[in-house]
Design an enzyme around this catalytic site. Structure first.
Site, PDB file in Angstrom:
ATOM      1  N   ARG A 384       0.848  -1.197   0.000  1.00  0.00           N
ATOM      2  CA  ARG A 384       0.000   0.000   0.000  1.00  0.00           C
ATOM      3  C   ARG A 384       0.880   1.242   0.000  1.00  0.00           C
ATOM      4  O   ARG A 384       2.030   1.209   0.438  1.00  0.00           O
ATOM      5  CB  ARG A 384      -0.902   0.004   1.238  1.00  0.00           C
ATOM      6  CG  ARG A 384      -1.918   1.139   1.271  1.00  0.00           C
ATOM      7  CD  ARG A 384      -2.664   1.193   2.599  1.00  0.00           C
ATOM      8  NE  ARG A 384      -3.588   2.327   2.626  1.00  0.00           N
ATOM      9  CZ  ARG A 384      -4.250   2.744   3.700  1.00  0.00           C
ATOM     10  NH1 ARG A 384      -4.080   2.115   4.852  1.00  0.00           N
ATOM     11  NH2 ARG A 384      -5.063   3.771   3.637  1.00  0.00           N
ATOM     12  N   HIS A 385       0.327   2.336  -0.453  1.00  0.00           N
ATOM     13  CA  HIS A 385       1.049   3.614  -0.489  1.00  0.00           C
ATOM     14  C   HIS A 385       1.311   4.147   0.924  1.00  0.00           C
ATOM     15  O   HIS A 385       0.833   3.604   1.920  1.00  0.00           O
ATOM     16  CB  HIS A 385       0.238   4.648  -1.280  1.00  0.00           C
ATOM     17  CG  HIS A 385      -1.147   4.848  -0.728  1.00  0.00           C
ATOM     18  ND1 HIS A 385      -1.400   5.556   0.422  1.00  0.00           N
ATOM     19  CD2 HIS A 385      -2.355   4.399  -1.154  1.00  0.00           C
ATOM     20  CE1 HIS A 385      -2.697   5.561   0.680  1.00  0.00           C
ATOM     21  NE2 HIS A 385      -3.303   4.851  -0.266  1.00  0.00           N
ATOM     22  N   HIS A 570      -3.060   0.246  -3.502  1.00  0.00           N
ATOM     23  CA  HIS A 570      -3.903   0.695  -2.399  1.00  0.00           C
ATOM     24  C   HIS A 570      -4.084  -0.446  -1.398  1.00  0.00           C
ATOM     25  O   HIS A 570      -3.628  -1.574  -1.632  1.00  0.00           O
ATOM     26  CB  HIS A 570      -5.231   1.169  -2.952  1.00  0.00           C
ATOM     27  CG  HIS A 570      -5.071   2.171  -4.065  1.00  0.00           C
ATOM     28  ND1 HIS A 570      -5.111   3.530  -3.875  1.00  0.00           N
ATOM     29  CD2 HIS A 570      -4.838   1.997  -5.406  1.00  0.00           C
ATOM     30  CE1 HIS A 570      -4.914   4.156  -5.018  1.00  0.00           C
ATOM     31  NE2 HIS A 570      -4.745   3.247  -5.978  1.00  0.00           N
TER      32      HIS A 570
END
Length: 642
Positions: A384-385, A570
């Protein structure tokens, strides 16, 4: 409004303070006092019931804190349940099992409620009848005092996904007779219908756990000495019926709302959420209702943690079958039961508790050793970012850092010094937020950890979201690969479009402009799925199919060239890109959302290709990254406040 804030400033500290008032006063006299203070009877009764009728002060605090509760005047009653709860030596044994099972195997469904025997189904009772209901329980226990079976014979039972202590059948029938007597007394005195429990009576120790945990849990269960002395207590609990099927979250950090639709968070409070309410929330945000205020709104998901269902329950009475006058120990037990789970496991472990630390730390050490000696195979990493601006500074963060001419001005150290392509004037940063300074540090830390473990990344792909591209870039910097490896921006890695607010997708910055902003982007890459193929409000099945399709195609493209692939996307990407790759069927959308909510910033998974060609999740080569949020600080407002 000023008067209301002044009132809150006086009430909130009391609300969080432990109750020191005497419990000798009857609820009836408490009600008289509240009525004399001018509170409507319906509100006064609701406040007393919601606080267990312990004191006028607590009821007043509840009323003032719920002044904005839209359901304050709703006549919907609470739900009640009658349990037998153990005390004494047996309770200590069960508490030990609870703690060790949670530490060893993690939380299972049984941990949601403390050890107990269920005597009746949940039932409703009007607020005006609760005092009579409590009287019915006290009367029933008094009639059975001296006739209650002792000791209570318990027998261990295990199956593939359940472990429990069952009451011997003949004695169980006696307990059911007590439950029937209470039901009759409750109908007579409080005019409520109570359905006694008809199934086998038992204490649930564990259920709904992975089959791989069965042996460990069964071994712990066999260590419980069921013949130890025990004073069984008849305890009446209630819960808010509106949140019966919701998940309970505990507030860990304070949060001051940045926008009208956001919820204020106070550490120690609880928030109720449902999967249905999360369907339209943005990534990183949760919609929920505060237990302390009854107000609903959006909140950052990393400011809360999962709690147990019974943590918010209210105790309305605890009675022993063996002593007419409660001992000091019983009084302590009664106070412990007041909506709080007495078994506090890992959260309350002391820093010096070596036994707990050894259990927690050992798997992490083993993981690191294994990461060095494992035979290299082709691996897909999905992460995920990093921390995003709109979660930290609110949805309208852009207005906080723009001058009169619309130019970007940094107003907080956690805001980046500049934004890429800001001069264009047409980038919709509200829809495509960048990462914070700390988000960049998170990503570089992960990159450095990958470098330390000699992990190689041969291809790197990213969602078109700016926060994902920036995260991928910082990971490459941490691995000392920036400028050597180029990020392939793949629109198909964007999150479930149903979560996008508005009627259109974000106006993402083009790969050419990203490269011009000194981000290590491959401007020659041709994506597998173009942006024009993405549709707003796609179905869950469409999103999962899209993610699986692009993952397969990317791995196929890279197979002939060998090496490992990193996808930066995400929270949903970790599940969407690996679930079907392992040959597993899709979860339903509600289960999917629950999984996604548990994935933090820079959460990473590793999926390894086996000799058979099947892909399988394995331990990532690096340790997880955990941190706490740092709320906004204004020295002038804090230190000069009178």
């Amino acid at each position: 409004m000023a008067a209301k804030e002044e009132l809150y400033s006086k009430i909130i500290p009391r609300r969080l303070r432990q109750n020191r008032a005497s419990n000798a006063v009857k609820q009836g006299s408490h009600l008289d006092v509240l009525l004399s203070m001018g509170f409507p009877q319906s509100r006064a009764l609701k406040a007393l019931v919601s606080t267990g009728g312990r004191s006028v002060q607590l009821a007043c605090d509840w009323l003032f804190s719920h002044v904005d509760d839209p359901f304050l005047d709703d006549p919907l009653p609470r739900e009640y349940v009658l349990y037998l709860r153990p005390s004494g030596p047996l309770q200590n044994q069960l508490n030990h099992f609870w703690q060790q099972s949670r530490l060893t195997c993690g939380k299972n469904k049984a941990h949601n409620i403390f050890p107990h025997i269920t005597l009746c189904q949940f039932f409703m009772c009007a607020d005006s009848k609760v005092e009579a209901l409590c009287g019915a329980l006290q009367s029933s226990v008094s009639q059975w005092r001296g006739h209650f079976p002792s000791p209570l014979p318990l027998e261990l039972y295990t199956s593939a996904n359940f472990i429990g202590l069952f009451v011997e059948e003949q004695v169980a029938e006696t307990l059911k007779k007590f439950a029937a007597d209470f039901a009759a007394e409750a109908a007579s005195k409080a005019d409520v219908h109570v359905e006694p429990h008809k199934k086998q009576l038992h204490v649930t120790l564990a259920y709904h756990f992975p089959s791989s945990h069965l042996a460990s849990l069964e071994k712990l269960a066999r260590g419980i000495e069921v013949k130890l002395g025990c004073d069984w207590l008849a305890v009446l609990f209630s819960r808010d019926i509106r949140f019966a099927n919701h998940e309970t979250l505990r507030v860990m950090y304070p949060y001051v709302p940045q926008n009208e639709d956001e919820l204020e968070l106070v550490p120690g409070d609880f928030v109720f959420t449902s999967s249905v309410e999360q369907m339209s929330t943005s990534e990183g945000w949760v919609y929920g209702t505060s237990l302390s205020t009854g107000v609903s709104g959006l909140l950052p998901e990393n400011y809360v943690s999962r709690a147990d269902e019974c943590d918010t329950w209210v105790c309305h009475g605890s009675h022993s079958f063996f002593s007419a006058s409660p001992s000091e120990k019983s009084n302590k037990e009664s106070r412990t039961l007041d909506g709080l789970l007495s078994i506090q496991c890992l959260d309350n472990s002391r820093p010096g508790d070596s036994s707990i630390l050894s259990v927690v730390c050992q798997p992490m050490q083993v993981l690191r050793i294994n990461s060095h000696c494992r035979t290299p195979k082709r691996t897909l990493f999905v992460c995920r970012h990093g921390e995003r601006m709109d979660v930290v500074f609110g949805k309208h963060w852009l207005s906080q850092c723009s001058d009169a001419k619309g130019r970007y001005v940094r107003t907080n150290l956690n805001m980046p010094p500049f934004l890429p392509a800001w001069g264009g004037g047409h980038r919709d940063y509200d829809m495509d937020a960048p990462i914070t300074v700390f988000g960049a540090m998170q990503a570089r830390t992960v990159g450095e950890a990958l470098l330390e473990t000699n992990t190689t990344i041969d291809f790197i792909y990213s969602s078109p979201s700016l926060r994902c591209v920036q995260t991928a870039h910082e990971i490459l910097k941490g691995m000392q690969l920036d400028g050597k490896l180029r990020i392939r921006v793949e629109p198909a890695l964007f999150e479930w479009t149903k979560w996008v607010s508005g009627s259109s997708l974000p106006a993402w910055i083009s790969p050419t402009d990203l490269a011009a902003a000194n981000l290590s982007v491959d401007t020659t890459y041709r994506p597998h799925i173009s942006i024009s193929k993405l549709n707003v409000a796609e179905s869950y099945e469409t999103y999962m199919s899209r993610s699986y399709k692009v993952t397969k195609e990317v791995l196929a493209d890279c197979k002939n060239k060998g090496g490992n692939v990193l996808m930066v996307g995400h929270a949903s990407s970790l599940e969407a890109c690996t679930r079907q790759l392992q040959g597993q069927t899709l979860r339903n959308s509600k289960e999917f959302i629950q999984i996604v909510r548990k994935i933090p910033y820079l959460g990473m998974c590793a999926c390894e290709e086996q000799d058979s060609g099947v892909w399988q999740l394995v331990d990532p080569p690096i340790l997880p990254l955990t941190h706490g949020p740092n709320h906004s600080f204004n020295w002038r407002e804090t230190l000069q406040q009178e």
